[in-house]
Design a protein around this motif. Sequence first.
Motif, PDB file in Angstrom:
ATOM      1  N   THR B 335     -13.174  -1.995 -68.620  1.00  0.00           N
ATOM      2  CA  THR B 335     -13.328  -1.372 -67.305  1.00  0.00           C
ATOM      3  C   THR B 335     -13.184  -2.360 -66.153  1.00  0.00           C
ATOM      4  O   THR B 335     -12.521  -2.060 -65.168  1.00  0.00           O
ATOM      5  N   GLU B 398     -21.957  -6.182 -51.287  1.00  0.00           N
ATOM      6  CA  GLU B 398     -20.803  -5.291 -51.340  1.00  0.00           C
ATOM      7  C   GLU B 398     -19.859  -5.567 -50.197  1.00  0.00           C
ATOM      8  O   GLU B 398     -18.644  -5.535 -50.368  1.00  0.00           O
TER       9      GLU B 398
ATOM     10  N   MET C   1     -23.964   1.719 -52.933  1.00  0.00           N
ATOM     11  CA  MET C   1     -24.894   0.789 -53.575  1.00  0.00           C
ATOM     12  C   MET C   1     -24.159  -0.062 -54.612  1.00  0.00           C
ATOM     13  O   MET C   1     -23.204   0.418 -55.234  1.00  0.00           O
ATOM     14  N   LEU C   2     -24.617  -1.254 -54.761  1.00  0.00           N
ATOM     15  CA  LEU C   2     -23.984  -2.137 -55.737  1.00  0.00           C
ATOM     16  C   LEU C   2     -24.139  -1.537 -57.136  1.00  0.00           C
ATOM     17  O   LEU C   2     -25.235  -1.139 -57.519  1.00  0.00           O
ATOM     18  N   GLY C   3     -23.044  -1.463 -57.857  1.00  0.00           N
ATOM     19  CA  GLY C   3     -23.151  -0.955 -59.214  1.00  0.00           C
ATOM     20  C   GLY C   3     -22.585   0.439 -59.378  1.00  0.00           C
ATOM     21  O   GLY C   3     -22.198   0.809 -60.473  1.00  0.00           O
ATOM     22  N   THR C   4     -22.524   1.218 -58.294  1.00  0.00           N
ATOM     23  CA  THR C   4     -21.988   2.572 -58.447  1.00  0.00           C
ATOM     24  C   THR C   4     -20.508   2.521 -58.806  1.00  0.00           C
ATOM     25  O   THR C   4     -20.009   3.345 -59.579  1.00  0.00           O
ATOM     26  N   ILE C   6     -19.063   0.280 -60.572  1.00  0.00           N
ATOM     27  CA  ILE C   6     -18.952  -0.046 -62.001  1.00  0.00           C
ATOM     28  C   ILE C   6     -19.158   1.220 -62.826  1.00  0.00           C
ATOM     29  O   ILE C   6     -18.402   1.506 -63.758  1.00  0.00           O
ATOM     30  N   GLY C   9     -16.143   3.407 -62.621  1.00  0.00           N
ATOM     31  CA  GLY C   9     -15.072   2.866 -63.455  1.00  0.00           C
ATOM     32  C   GLY C   9     -15.341   3.121 -64.924  1.00  0.00           C
ATOM     33  O   GLY C   9     -14.428   3.484 -65.682  1.00  0.00           O
ATOM     34  N   MET C  10     -16.595   2.967 -65.317  1.00  0.00           N
ATOM     35  CA  MET C  10     -16.912   3.168 -66.735  1.00  0.00           C
ATOM     36  C   MET C  10     -16.735   4.622 -67.122  1.00  0.00           C
ATOM     37  O   MET C  10     -16.301   4.937 -68.234  1.00  0.00           O
ATOM     38  N   THR C  13     -12.964   5.061 -67.666  1.00  0.00           N
ATOM     39  CA  THR C  13     -12.477   4.529 -68.939  1.00  0.00           C
ATOM     40  C   THR C  13     -12.997   5.352 -70.102  1.00  0.00           C
ATOM     41  O   THR C  13     -12.302   5.540 -71.102  1.00  0.00           O
ATOM     42  N   ALA C  14     -14.221   5.877 -69.962  1.00  0.00           N
ATOM     43  CA  ALA C  14     -14.753   6.719 -71.034  1.00  0.00           C
ATOM     44  C   ALA C  14     -13.916   7.976 -71.160  1.00  0.00           C
ATOM     45  O   ALA C  14     -13.623   8.442 -72.268  1.00  0.00           O
ATOM     46  N   ASN C  16     -10.787   8.228 -70.424  1.00  0.00           N
ATOM     47  CA  ASN C  16      -9.550   7.816 -71.082  1.00  0.00           C
ATOM     48  C   ASN C  16      -9.745   7.703 -72.581  1.00  0.00           C
ATOM     49  O   ASN C  16      -8.912   8.138 -73.363  1.00  0.00           O
ATOM     50  N   PHE C  17     -10.862   7.094 -72.955  1.00  0.00           N
ATOM     51  CA  PHE C  17     -11.128   6.879 -74.378  1.00  0.00           C
ATOM     52  C   PHE C  17     -11.238   8.211 -75.103  1.00  0.00           C
ATOM     53  O   PHE C  17     -10.570   8.444 -76.108  1.00  0.00           O
ATOM     54  N   SER C  20      -7.964  10.236 -75.180  1.00  0.00           N
ATOM     55  CA  SER C  20      -6.884   9.770 -76.043  1.00  0.00           C
ATOM     56  C   SER C  20      -6.931  10.448 -77.403  1.00  0.00           C
ATOM     57  O   SER C  20      -5.964  10.377 -78.155  1.00  0.00           O
ATOM     58  N   ARG C  26      -3.143  11.466 -72.089  1.00  0.00           N
ATOM     59  CA  ARG C  26      -3.921  10.236 -72.077  1.00  0.00           C
ATOM     60  C   ARG C  26      -3.597   9.340 -73.271  1.00  0.00           C
ATOM     61  O   ARG C  26      -4.288   8.375 -73.522  1.00  0.00           O
ATOM     62  N   LEU C  27      -2.594   9.729 -74.027  1.00  0.00           N
ATOM     63  CA  LEU C  27      -2.173   8.857 -75.123  1.00  0.00           C
ATOM     64  C   LEU C  27      -0.656   8.946 -75.196  1.00  0.00           C
ATOM     65  O   LEU C  27      -0.109   9.787 -75.897  1.00  0.00           O
TER      66      LEU C  27
END
Lengths: 165, 409, 228
Positions: B335, B398, C1-4, C6, C9-10, C13-14, C16-17, C20, C26-27
């Motif tokens: 990611t 940020e 907020m810091l971390g949102t 991330i 994004g996760m 990617t989930a 996508n995973f 697939s 997606r594949l």
Amino acid sequence: MTLPFAIIAGLTVGSAIAAMSLRNLVHCALSLVLTFAGLAGLYLQLNAEFVGFTQILVYVGAVSILIVFAILLTRSTEPKDEPATVTPWIGIAVAISAFLTMALAVLASPVGKRAASPMGEVSVKTLGQKLMTDYVLPLEVMALLLTAAMLGAVIIAMKDKEGSR
Amino acid sequence: MAELFAKLDALPVTLKHLLMGLLPGATPEWLVSVVSAVLTITPILAVFPLMFALTTVIERKGLGRIQNRIGPNRVGIPLTDIRLYGFGQFIADGIKSLIKEDVVPRAADKVVHFLAPIALLIPVLLTYSVLPFGKSMVPLDLPQTGLLFFFAVGASTELSVFMAGWSSRNKYSLLGAMRAIAQMVSYEIPLILSSLTVVMITGTLSLTAIVQSQSGVHFGFLHNWHLFTPWGLVGFFLFLTAAAAEANRTPFDLPEAESEIIAGYFTEYSGFKFAIFFLAEYLGLFAMCGLGITLFLGGWLPPLNIAPLTWIPSWCWFLGKLSALIVLFIWLRGTLPRLRTDQLMAFAWKFLLPMTLINLVVAALWYLLRDSLPLYARWPLCFAMLAVPYWLLGRGFEAKFTKREYRYA
Amino acid sequence: MLGTGILKGMLETAKNFAGSYHDPARLTTVEYPEQRIASKENARQFPFLVHDTEDPMKGLRCVACQICEKECPPQCIYIVKSKDKRADYKGQMQLYPVTFDIDLSVCMSCQICVEVCPFESIKMDTEFELSNTDRFGGLLVNKHQLAKSNDHYRKIHPSEAAASDAALAVEVAKAQAKAKADVEAKAKAAAEAKAKADAAAAATPVGAVPSAPQPSSPATGPAAAPAA
Ligand code: SF4
Ligand code: SF4
């Protein structure tokens, strides 16, 4: 003298000699780290687990990196073709006198005369409590010293930046 | 039923006793201790490298799926059509790295170059000796210094990294080593400080005692994991972040950034030595995860103290939690992009370090208020004390991350 | 907020995973040796020489002009001209290549040889499985291996081939028209020449009549003077 002690002591002394006599500075530093590790081994032999592992954490983990960085950032590591130490005699005299002073001090102190520590195994808790009560002054002095050193480093770095401007 | 599972739980220990019983009665004592040590070490040396091997395949497959690809799925049993979904890949990789030529640069410092991978792998393997893998399954129980041993041994890997980078006589190697050391030194502080909260609360450095301290039960079923306290929750994530940086995982993989410095400090290593670096890196990550599990996730304890879960052997719980954390790291790798060096340092010193220090204070408060405030008041209070600084620090951060200045672009 | 970010994004990617496994969008990977996708019309890999007749060697369009050899950036074409000539598709007498080699390991698939050939005789192939176990002989492709029929060209690049065929048809038509014109011109010239000859033949008796008696009668002096 047990076999493990002989091995560790031999390693420590050997690497200390190597640290003094090798031509390449980085090799010297690496041998010095081996000496630190050997000392840690000796502490462990004496059942001083905490001191032994702290020795590894601080000396092998941090001080060695400091030395290595200092070597790399200050001068070239290429060994130079210059004659070995000018005259070893002064050095030897200093070493012997330093050793004698320390040995005499140890012999004169009551530490040697006392039998094995009556407390048995010293727990980390007691160590911590002693540090925070009986030995709080030396601890604070040390902290002050280190902070001063750090401030000095920061100031040197800052001056550098101004000069480049 | 439960008894059978208890037997299964103790299986590794029983097996060891059984094998030790096979020694003839007249065996000298030193030989007995040597055999005992070997029997303890062998499973560690078998399980974790095997896990590393499987992780390499799973990681590549998982990353493939994340990137809309299939990933390796070909290598199976040679000379047949059986493909095993590509899980023969690690055997092929291992054979390849074994038979590859071992190239040592002519200018390299041969001795140091040779010693570096060994000096890296040995401390990493040593860290496993204090991790409690299951109920009464800890290879070396150090009641006074367990955690300290872990960090002391772990810290000595930095020197091996320097040895590898310096002895290669390659600019990329040296740069990679410098980056790696700077990063490891900076992130070791938050790593140790975030683990220190647990030591503060439990009052012990012994990892087995730390696991035991989490075995208390809330509401009759929920285990007393440190993760379920405010400081533990925050501490765990701080720990994970610092652990990722220690193990050079994305987004902190600057020391071996392929797009910038080839492979960092092991650029000049090939063949089996390269494989050793690779192995040491993953084993380091697993050890970090194992420590995180021990400190915050209740070690080998099941999450709920109810019947079917408690039947599962304790070492299965440990390995299961470890696998979950590995999957999390793979997911993160798929990611996140890589940080820049200045961002990396700023993150360590301006975000992680203050947060861990605040976390220490909060943990102390949690401990001091344990009798005067009930849980439902203590929890939100402590959590708020952590959430507010997180929000404030994160906000300042940020702004830094989003603003970009390309001076020479 | 810091971390949102991330977490967002996760989540992506989930998706996508998980996607697939069931969502073909997606594949997108195709497992190559077993599955293949049809080659795109504009694909190009390595040149080939076009021939028109049954016997590839007789029908090569190439006239060994060596333009491509000169223009090829990595200089991987080698041509030897013939000593004799033979009729090309238009019936014109042309040289032909005795040797035409392209070094597969050097060719960079730039298609410049195709662009510069004035005779529509070298084209790009779409064949891409060109690996070879013989790294010396096997990578030097000779004209026997290079020759491929125009039908093949029509199959792999239909629209391009149509354009090329049309251009050739124009050429042929022009040539035929020219030949016809030539024939006509020749016929005309011949006719003209014939007419002239005829005219000359017709005129000759007329002129011959007065001149014939000329030397025979010295008495007609004034009449002979202008004739001289
Ligand atoms: S495609 Fe380019 S490189 Fe290849 S033969 Fe033609 S001109 Fe030469
Ligand atoms: S392929 Fe075309 S350009 Fe090349 S020699 Fe033949 S006719 Fe000339």
